[in-house]
Scaffold this motif. Structure first.
Motif, short mmCIF file in Angstrom:
data_model
loop_
_atom_site.label_atom_id
_atom_site.label_comp_id
_atom_site.label_asym_id
_atom_site.label_seq_id
_atom_site.Cartn_x
_atom_site.Cartn_y
_atom_site.Cartn_z
N GLN A 217 53.51 40.88 45.43
CA GLN A 217 53.39 40.72 43.98
C GLN A 217 52.20 39.84 43.65
O GLN A 217 51.75 39.03 44.46
CB GLN A 217 54.66 40.11 43.39
N LEU A 218 51.72 39.99 42.42
CA LEU A 218 50.54 39.24 41.99
C LEU A 218 50.90 37.78 41.76
O LEU A 218 51.89 37.47 41.10
CB LEU A 218 50.00 39.85 40.69
N LEU A 219 50.08 36.90 42.29
CA LEU A 219 50.26 35.46 42.11
C LEU A 219 49.36 34.96 40.98
O LEU A 219 49.78 34.21 40.10
CB LEU A 219 49.92 34.75 43.41
N LEU A 220 48.11 35.37 41.02
CA LEU A 220 47.16 35.05 39.95
C LEU A 220 45.93 35.93 40.09
O LEU A 220 45.73 36.59 41.11
CB LEU A 220 46.78 33.57 39.95
N LYS A 221 45.10 35.91 39.03
CA LYS A 221 43.93 36.77 39.01
C LYS A 221 42.81 36.12 38.20
O LYS A 221 43.06 35.31 37.31
CB LYS A 221 44.27 38.13 38.41
N TYR A 222 41.58 36.50 38.54
CA TYR A 222 40.42 36.05 37.79
C TYR A 222 39.58 37.28 37.44
O TYR A 222 39.19 38.05 38.34
CB TYR A 222 39.58 35.06 38.59
N GLY B 235 27.66 40.56 43.38
CA GLY B 235 27.68 40.94 41.97
C GLY B 235 28.97 40.52 41.28
O GLY B 235 29.67 39.61 41.70
N THR B 236 29.29 41.24 40.22
CA THR B 236 30.48 40.94 39.44
C THR B 236 31.73 41.25 40.25
O THR B 236 31.83 42.31 40.88
CB THR B 236 30.50 41.78 38.16
N VAL B 237 32.68 40.32 40.23
CA VAL B 237 33.90 40.52 41.00
C VAL B 237 35.14 40.21 40.15
O VAL B 237 35.07 39.41 39.22
CB VAL B 237 33.96 39.63 42.25
N ASN B 238 36.21 40.87 40.47
CA ASN B 238 37.53 40.51 40.00
C ASN B 238 38.30 40.03 41.22
O ASN B 238 38.23 40.66 42.28
CB ASN B 238 38.27 41.70 39.38
N LEU B 239 39.01 38.93 41.08
CA LEU B 239 39.62 38.28 42.24
C LEU B 239 41.13 38.13 42.04
O LEU B 239 41.59 37.86 40.93
CB LEU B 239 38.99 36.90 42.45
N PHE B 240 41.87 38.29 43.13
CA PHE B 240 43.32 38.27 43.07
C PHE B 240 43.88 37.51 44.27
O PHE B 240 43.31 37.53 45.37
CB PHE B 240 43.88 39.70 43.13
N TRP B 241 45.02 36.87 44.04
CA TRP B 241 45.87 36.43 45.11
C TRP B 241 47.23 37.10 44.93
O TRP B 241 47.80 37.07 43.85
CB TRP B 241 46.06 34.91 45.10
N ASP C 142 47.44 55.69 36.30
CA ASP C 142 46.69 56.83 36.82
C ASP C 142 46.43 56.72 38.32
O ASP C 142 46.48 57.70 39.04
CB ASP C 142 45.33 56.95 36.10
N ALA C 143 46.12 55.52 38.79
CA ALA C 143 45.70 55.34 40.18
C ALA C 143 46.89 54.97 41.06
O ALA C 143 47.74 54.15 40.69
CB ALA C 143 44.64 54.25 40.27
N MET C 144 46.92 55.57 42.24
CA MET C 144 47.95 55.26 43.23
C MET C 144 47.30 55.16 44.60
O MET C 144 46.25 55.76 44.85
CB MET C 144 49.06 56.31 43.22
N THR D 208 44.74 49.95 33.85
CA THR D 208 43.38 49.74 33.36
C THR D 208 42.75 48.43 33.85
O THR D 208 41.55 48.33 33.98
CB THR D 208 43.36 49.76 31.83
N ARG D 209 43.56 47.41 34.12
CA ARG D 209 42.98 46.14 34.57
C ARG D 209 42.86 46.05 36.08
O ARG D 209 42.44 45.05 36.62
CB ARG D 209 43.81 44.95 34.05
N ASN D 210 43.31 47.12 36.75
CA ASN D 210 43.15 47.22 38.21
C ASN D 210 43.99 46.23 39.02
O ASN D 210 43.79 46.09 40.21
CB ASN D 210 41.68 47.09 38.61
N GLU D 211 44.88 45.54 38.38
CA GLU D 211 45.87 44.75 39.11
C GLU D 211 46.82 45.73 39.79
O GLU D 211 47.26 46.70 39.18
CB GLU D 211 46.64 43.87 38.14
N GLN D 212 47.13 45.49 41.05
CA GLN D 212 47.96 46.44 41.79
C GLN D 212 49.43 46.03 41.73
O GLN D 212 49.78 44.85 41.81
CB GLN D 212 47.49 46.51 43.24
#
Lengths: 113, 111
Positions: free
Chosen positions: A45-50, A29-35, B30-32, B96-100
């Motif tokens: 730390q976040l490198l990028l996201k979709y 289904g619908t996904v959010n993706l991260f590296w 909010d989330a941890m 809110t965007r769920n990036e950690q």
């Protein structure tokens, strides 16, 4: 249950070589993706996201990743690596309305100068 | 600077002792979350909290406990019931965007 596979556990490259790290997930289904990246001695730390839109996303330090829905993949690429890219790289996936990501096991990248 | 702080950076514990790892955030999230990181195993979720006074078990909650009395704070207690507690522990928060966003981690060693 959702799973995330990072096929390359350890990668060793020389500077200026091209990099591609694989990431595949199992949810349809619908996904959010991260590296995420963890440099030696530093925070993860976040490198990028979709989230949506253009499937080719660009991140910090010249990294990019391409979301290919048909292949359930989100591979990370960089055309020319540097010694400073030595780090551990984690792929993560958020599915549907969840706020709990599933992480891959990580890929350790070592770049020789 | 907005961010997440964890303390201590290194912690040594004798077998049979409970220890508490601190996690504080000033991001107004909010989330941890608490993760355990072991070599070759990625990040495994211990506990998470979406709101004050509420938290849920993750994949490896046995031998751990948490509390969420304040939005900014989410301490983790590693109890004597945890059979293999030596590990690197990461705290994270998300908005809110769920990036950690992650803290610097605490390395726990059981002697």
């Amino acid at each position: 249950a959702q799973s995330v596979s990072q096929h390359n556990h350890h990668v060793i490259l020389s500077e200026a070589a091209s990099l591609e790290l694989g990431c595949n997930y199992s949810y349809g289904g619908t996904v959010n993706l991260f590296w995420y990246v963890q440099y030696p001695g530093q925070h993860l730390q976040l490198l990028l996201k979709y989230f949506s839109g253009d499937p080719l996303v660009k991140g910090i330090k010249g990294f990019e990743a391409e979301f290919i829905k048909s292949k359930f993949s989100f591979n990370l690429r960089k055309p020319s690596v540097q010694w400073s890219d030595t780090a551990e790289y984690f792929c993560a996936v958020l599915t549907g309305g969840s706020y709990i990501p599933t992480f891959g096991r990580g890929t350790s990248l070592i770049v020789h100068p | 600077d907005g961010g997440i702080t964890q303390s201590p950076k290194y912690l040594f514990r004798k077998e049979g002792q409970n220890v508490t790892l601190s996690c504080e955030q000033n991001l107004n999230h909010d989330a941890m979350y608490w993760y355990r990181q072991d070599p070759g195993q990625g990040l495994r979720l211990i506990y998470y909290s979406q709101i004050v006074n509420d938290f849920q078990k993750g994949d490896i909650a046995e031998g751990y406990s948490v509390s969420r009395e304040k939005k900014e704070s989410f301490p983790l207690t590693v109890t004597s019931a945890q059979k293999n507690p030596t590990a690197f522990y990461l705290c994270a928060s998300s908005g809110t965007r769920n990036e950690q966003f992650f803290g610097p981690g605490t390395r726990l060693t059981v002697l």
